[in-house]
Design a protein around this motif. Structure first.
Motif, short mmCIF file in Angstrom:
data_model
loop_
_atom_site.label_atom_id
_atom_site.label_comp_id
_atom_site.label_asym_id
_atom_site.label_seq_id
_atom_site.Cartn_x
_atom_site.Cartn_y
_atom_site.Cartn_z
N ARG A 178 0.47 -1.18 -0.17
CA ARG A 178 0.02 0.02 -0.17
C ARG A 178 0.79 1.20 -0.02
O ARG A 178 0.22 2.20 0.40
N CYS A 179 2.12 1.15 0.39
CA CYS A 179 3.02 2.51 0.53
C CYS A 179 3.24 3.03 -1.15
O CYS A 179 3.11 2.06 -2.21
N PRO A 180 3.12 3.58 -1.54
CA PRO A 180 3.52 4.26 -3.08
C PRO A 180 4.28 4.00 -3.80
O PRO A 180 4.49 4.07 -4.82
N VAL A 181 5.54 3.90 -2.97
CA VAL A 181 7.04 3.23 -3.69
C VAL A 181 7.03 1.95 -2.69
O VAL A 181 7.18 2.19 -1.82
N PRO A 182 8.09 1.29 -3.66
CA PRO A 182 8.21 0.15 -2.84
C PRO A 182 9.23 -0.27 -2.64
O PRO A 182 10.48 1.13 -2.94
N GLY A 183 9.96 -0.11 -1.09
CA GLY A 183 11.55 0.06 -0.49
C GLY A 183 11.39 -1.13 0.76
O GLY A 183 10.56 -2.20 0.23
N ILE A 184 12.35 -1.04 1.13
CA ILE A 184 13.40 -2.07 2.62
C ILE A 184 14.01 -1.39 3.10
O ILE A 184 14.12 -0.20 2.98
N VAL A 185 12.99 -1.45 4.28
CA VAL A 185 13.78 -0.72 5.47
C VAL A 185 14.86 -1.87 6.39
O VAL A 185 14.11 -2.58 6.48
N VAL A 186 15.73 -1.08 6.48
CA VAL A 186 16.79 -1.59 6.81
C VAL A 186 17.26 -1.05 8.23
O VAL A 186 17.43 0.25 7.76
N THR A 187 17.00 -1.76 9.22
CA THR A 187 17.47 -1.36 10.72
C THR A 187 19.12 -1.99 11.18
O THR A 187 19.62 -3.38 11.17
N THR A 188 19.25 -0.85 11.35
CA THR A 188 20.80 -0.38 12.51
C THR A 188 21.10 -1.02 13.54
O THR A 188 19.91 -1.01 14.14
N HIS A 189 21.87 -0.73 14.25
CA HIS A 189 21.20 -1.23 15.48
C HIS A 189 21.00 1.00 16.14
O HIS A 189 20.89 0.77 17.06
N ARG A 190 22.13 1.47 15.48
CA ARG A 190 21.57 2.87 15.50
C ARG A 190 20.66 3.11 14.82
O ARG A 190 19.99 4.33 15.72
N THR A 191 20.35 3.04 13.98
CA THR A 191 19.24 3.87 13.09
C THR A 191 18.62 2.77 12.04
O THR A 191 18.66 1.86 11.71
N ARG A 192 17.86 3.48 11.08
CA ARG A 192 16.50 2.83 9.89
C ARG A 192 17.66 3.66 9.08
O ARG A 192 17.22 4.95 8.76
N PHE A 193 17.21 3.09 7.95
CA PHE A 193 17.58 3.74 6.00
C PHE A 193 16.54 2.83 5.10
O PHE A 193 15.98 1.70 5.52
N CYS A 194 16.18 3.28 4.27
CA CYS A 194 15.43 3.15 3.10
C CYS A 194 16.25 2.78 1.89
O CYS A 194 17.48 3.60 1.85
N VAL A 195 15.72 1.32 1.44
CA VAL A 195 17.08 0.67 0.61
C VAL A 195 16.08 0.58 -1.23
O VAL A 195 14.68 0.37 -0.80
N LYS A 196 16.53 0.79 -2.07
CA LYS A 196 15.61 0.87 -3.14
C LYS A 196 15.93 -0.76 -3.30
O LYS A 196 17.40 -1.45 -3.08
N PRO A 197 14.45 -1.65 -3.70
CA PRO A 197 14.95 -3.29 -3.65
C PRO A 197 15.84 -3.61 -4.96
O PRO A 197 16.17 -4.48 -4.64
N ALA A 198 15.78 -2.93 -5.79
CA ALA A 198 16.78 -3.04 -7.12
C ALA A 198 18.19 -2.84 -7.09
O ALA A 198 18.97 -3.61 -7.55
N GLU A 199 18.79 -2.45 -5.08
CA GLU A 199 20.25 -2.94 -5.23
C GLU A 199 20.54 -4.29 -5.17
O GLU A 199 20.23 -5.16 -4.82
#
Length: 117
Positions: free
Chosen positions: A83-104
């Protein structure tokens, strides 16, 4: 006050007692209470009048990183909702969260490793 009724400053001082406006505390209290009640009523009415927007999931990606995160730093990687407008992957580390393009390529490899575990 003398500016509103056209009196000079010296005559205003002389006529101060006759122009004095006295407010009773009950009148002020009732006016304040009425004002507050009216504002609360207006806020309640306008908040209900807003149309309900379709729910956007909480974990959607709108900004993506352009660097690789070392795999030993990744705690989890989760695909965003369809349901999100743009597909992505939420990557969580010990400090923070990042959004990564699934095509990487590096995140594809990490996600495949995660599925094979």
């Amino acid at each position: 006050m003398w500016c509103r009724i056209g009196l000079s400053q010296t005559s205003a001082a002389a006529h101060y007692q006759s122009l004095k406006i006295s407010f009773r505390s009950e009148t002020m209290r009732a006016s304040s209470l009425c004002l507050v009640f009216g504002l609360v009523l207006m806020m309640a009415w306008t908040s209900e009048a807003q149309p309900k927007a379709p729910a956007v999931p909480q974990n959607c990606c709108f900004n993506f990183i352009d660097f690789k995160i070392p795999t030993n730093k990744i705690v989890s990687a989760v695909k965003t909702s369809s349901r999100c407008p743009v597909p992505g992957i939420v990557v969580t580390t010990h400090r923070t969260r990042f959004c990564v393009k699934p095509a990487e390529a590096w995140i594809k490899a990490f996600m495949e490793k995660q599925l094979n575990k």
